[in-house]
Design an enzyme around this catalytic site. Structure first.
Site, PDB file in Angstrom:
ATOM      1  N   LYS A 133      31.156  38.047  52.263  1.00  0.00           N
ATOM      2  CA  LYS A 133      31.172  38.306  50.815  1.00  0.00           C
ATOM      3  C   LYS A 133      29.833  38.902  50.432  1.00  0.00           C
ATOM      4  CE  LYS A 133      33.907  37.783  47.242  1.00  0.00           C
ATOM      5  NZ  LYS A 133      35.385  37.807  47.264  1.00  0.00           N
TER       6      LYS A 133
HETATM    7  P1  NAD Z   1      38.424  41.633  37.213  1.00  0.00           P
HETATM    8  O1  NAD Z   1      36.985  41.897  36.949  1.00  0.00           O
HETATM    9  O2  NAD Z   1      39.367  42.775  37.322  1.00  0.00           O
HETATM   10  O3  NAD Z   1      39.017  40.652  36.091  1.00  0.00           O
HETATM   11  C1  NAD Z   1      38.364  39.479  35.714  1.00  0.00           C
HETATM   12  C2  NAD Z   1      39.018  38.922  34.464  1.00  0.00           C
HETATM   13  O4  NAD Z   1      38.367  37.697  34.119  1.00  0.00           O
HETATM   14  C3  NAD Z   1      38.905  39.847  33.252  1.00  0.00           C
HETATM   15  O5  NAD Z   1      40.116  39.815  32.523  1.00  0.00           O
HETATM   16  C4  NAD Z   1      37.795  39.189  32.445  1.00  0.00           C
HETATM   17  O6  NAD Z   1      37.910  39.443  31.055  1.00  0.00           O
HETATM   18  C5  NAD Z   1      38.064  37.729  32.747  1.00  0.00           C
HETATM   19  N1  NAD Z   1      36.903  36.897  32.426  1.00  0.00           N
HETATM   20  C6  NAD Z   1      35.625  37.080  32.814  1.00  0.00           C
HETATM   21  N2  NAD Z   1      34.841  36.125  32.267  1.00  0.00           N
HETATM   22  C7  NAD Z   1      35.656  35.324  31.554  1.00  0.00           C
HETATM   23  C8  NAD Z   1      35.453  34.176  30.747  1.00  0.00           C
HETATM   24  N3  NAD Z   1      34.244  33.653  30.589  1.00  0.00           N
HETATM   25  N4  NAD Z   1      36.534  33.618  30.130  1.00  0.00           N
HETATM   26  C9  NAD Z   1      37.762  34.140  30.272  1.00  0.00           C
HETATM   27  N5  NAD Z   1      38.013  35.231  31.026  1.00  0.00           N
HETATM   28  C10 NAD Z   1      36.973  35.807  31.647  1.00  0.00           C
HETATM   29  O7  NAD Z   1      38.450  40.712  38.529  1.00  0.00           O
HETATM   30  P2  NAD Z   1      39.666  40.485  39.534  1.00  0.00           P
HETATM   31  O8  NAD Z   1      39.535  41.442  40.650  1.00  0.00           O
HETATM   32  O9  NAD Z   1      40.936  40.395  38.763  1.00  0.00           O
HETATM   33  O10 NAD Z   1      39.262  39.054  40.133  1.00  0.00           O
HETATM   34  C11 NAD Z   1      39.570  37.848  39.453  1.00  0.00           C
HETATM   35  C12 NAD Z   1      39.428  36.691  40.436  1.00  0.00           C
HETATM   36  O11 NAD Z   1      40.301  36.891  41.543  1.00  0.00           O
HETATM   37  C13 NAD Z   1      38.038  36.505  41.047  1.00  0.00           C
HETATM   38  O12 NAD Z   1      37.851  35.134  41.313  1.00  0.00           O
HETATM   39  C14 NAD Z   1      38.143  37.259  42.357  1.00  0.00           C
HETATM   40  O13 NAD Z   1      37.200  36.819  43.314  1.00  0.00           O
HETATM   41  C15 NAD Z   1      39.550  36.871  42.756  1.00  0.00           C
HETATM   42  N6  NAD Z   1      40.178  37.762  43.723  1.00  0.00           N
HETATM   43  C16 NAD Z   1      40.342  39.080  43.460  1.00  0.00           C
HETATM   44  C17 NAD Z   1      40.977  39.890  44.388  1.00  0.00           C
HETATM   45  C18 NAD Z   1      41.259  41.340  44.127  1.00  0.00           C
HETATM   46  O14 NAD Z   1      41.932  41.974  44.955  1.00  0.00           O
HETATM   47  N7  NAD Z   1      40.816  41.906  43.010  1.00  0.00           N
HETATM   48  C19 NAD Z   1      41.415  39.358  45.607  1.00  0.00           C
HETATM   49  C20 NAD Z   1      41.240  37.991  45.850  1.00  0.00           C
HETATM   50  C21 NAD Z   1      40.625  37.203  44.886  1.00  0.00           C
END
Ligand code: NAD
Length: 447
Positions: A133
């Site tokens: 990571k």
């Molecule tokens: P992203 O940046 O696209 O979306 C994040 C979301 O969280 C946004 O809607 C944002 O507004 C919201 N957010 C941020 N701070 C917040 C708060 N304080 N209160 C409420 N909402 C809040 O990120 P993502 O890629 O969708 O990732 C989200 C999670 O999933 C993370 O934990 C990431 O590690 C995990 N993840 C993502 C992927 C991927 O393929 N994108 C894969 C595995 C795990």
């Protein structure tokens, strides 16, 4: 119907607590430290499956922790110094693999924790990768497009001698996207002696399709979560085509999950993101909400729902609550508010240990993150394979293969749950560790 396992479950007895490993490695346990929490959960499972002691201590620390500082020219002519990390936890199963996050709260121990989760996730879904990571401490919303590009190129060059297309392969995470992967791979290709080889672009996954990205990577994490729900929910007495759900976070994971579930007939009642919380007991149109978020940057102001408070969002009665934002958001207090039968973790480590205990005591079934969000790394693996072979798959092929990986992983968790008589989170770690333990037994420890 499978019964949720309670927090005081007999299988996790004091002898399973990994205090001895912490002591041996001189880790002073801090209950608020996400890395310590993650390692503790993994070591509890390791003791349940009988993982050998030397394998436990190998897994309790990352192989490599890389920290870099690099200057970047800002648009106004001054230079800012940025801090970046790359943590390589374990590569027993294959090259290190894991996303790069751009966020103001990126800290070394959180990155270490996320790297451990990647090791577990790749093992659970049986993709031949280890866990890594990375991150840069910055707020991408405060950076111009040119500044973002320069941060990305400098970060890539700062760590480029520590990564490689067959050694450590980054991907997008919170705050990064396909464009950032395009700049990253171009920088690596230009600065690497092997740049003549087109497959140097394999240095990252999650690239734009035109640059060797896979069809279906964008929606992969949401699609994988939906595949897991289809496999798990019938046994919990929930019909996916008629269920109700809430989403915490409406970015890549949340936005895709919401739209895919909506397409299956499920009803999205409540959503929260960094701009606020919204609710509609008649259902929120996920496609219209997505268009609104793309246009305005957040869910706030969406006309198809009413604005509600944070507590009203958490306590909205739904079948499934899906955290898809950041880590550690479901604290004890929030867990007490959640009014759902199932919590399906789209985000990494969204539930604190105290929140976990409350949910389990209340009989809420938790479908753990290393299972629910493994679709992203699975399609990243497909992208890497397609780049290596220069044979590209159709969207249907990607979906079908993803489904196979997700369904088999979900079944592994169900089997481990019964075999070890533990909760789903512990079962998912048990299923992952069984595989890592077998590989270490076969490989031995050099020399
Ligand atoms: P992203 O940046 O696209 O979306 C994040 C979301 O969280 C946004 O809607 C944002 O507004 C919201 N957010 C941020 N701070 C917040 C708060 N304080 N209160 C409420 N909402 C809040 O990120 P993502 O890629 O969708 O990732 C989200 C999670 O999933 C993370 O934990 C990431 O590690 C995990 N993840 C993502 C992927 C991927 O393929 N994108 C894969 C595995 C795990």
């Amino acid at each position: 119907m499978t019964k949720a396992v309670t927090a005081d479950h007999a299988s996790i007895s004091p002898q399973h607590l990994p205090a001895a490993v912490f002591e041996e490695l001189e880790i002073v346990r801090d209950p608020a430290n996400l890395f310590h929490q993650t390692i503790e959960q993994v070591l509890i499972a390791a003791q349940i499956v009988g993982l050998r002691h030397h394998q436990q201590i190998i897994l309790a620390q990352p192989h490599n922790e890389i920290m870099v500082h690099f200057p970047v020219l800002m648009d106004d002519g001054h230079h800012d110094l940025f801090k970046g990390y790359r943590v390589q936890h374990n590569n027993a199963l294959g090259p290190y693999k894991g996303g790069i996050r751009y966020h103001p709260d990126v800290h070394l121990d959180d990155v270490k924790s996320l790297a451990v989760l990647m090791t577990m996730k790749c093992s659970l879904v049986r993709v031949p990768f280890g866990g890594g990571k990375g991150g840069v401490k910055c707020n991408p919303r405060d950076l111009s497009r040119d500044e973002l590009m320069r941060v990305t190129r400098r970060f890539c060059s700062a760590i480029s001698n520590q990564i490689g297309p067959d050694y450590d392969i980054p991907a997008p995470d919170v705050g990064t996207n396909a464009q950032i992967m395009a700049w990253f791979s171009d920088t690596y290709a230009q600065t690497n002696p092997e740049h003549e080889r087109h497959d140097t672009f394999r240095i990252v996954t999650g690239k734009p399709v035109e640059l060797g990205g896979s069809l279906g990577r964008d929606k992969a994490t949401g699609q994988g979560l939906v595949d897991v729900l289809k496999e798990m929910l019938p046994e919990l007495g929930i019909d996916i085509s008629r269920m109700t759900f809430s989403l915490l976070g409406f970015g890549n994971v949340g936005g895709w999950t919401g739209r895919l579930l909506g397409d299956l007939g499920a009803s999205m009642l409540a959503v929260q993101d960094h701009t606020g919380s919204i609710y509609n007991d008649g259902g929120i149109d996920p496609h219209a909400l997505w268009d609104h978020v793309v246009e305005t940057g957040g869910v706030s102001g969406f006309r198809g729902a009413e604005r509600v408070t944070e507590n009203e969002f958490y306590s909205a009665p739904v079948d499934v609550f899906i955290p898809a934002a950041l880590e550690q958001m479901i604290t004890k207090d929030k867990a007490e508010l959640i009014n759902a039968k199932v919590v399906a973790e789209g985000a990494n480590a969204p539930t604190t240990p105290e929140g976990d205990a409350v949910l389990m005591q209340r009989g809420v079934e938790i479908l753990p993150a290393i299972l629910c969000n493994a679709g992203g790394v699975t399609v990243s693996y497909f992208e890497w394979v397609q780049n290596k072979s220069s044979v590209y798959w159709t969207a249907e092929e990607v979906d079908e293969r993803l489904n196979t990986h997700m369904v088999l992983a979900a079944r592994r968790v169900k089997v481990a749950r019964v075999k070890y008589d533990v909760d789903m989170r512990t079962a998912s770690y048990c299923a992952a560790l069984e595989q890592i333990g077998k590989v270490y037994d076969l490989r031995g420890v050099f020399p």
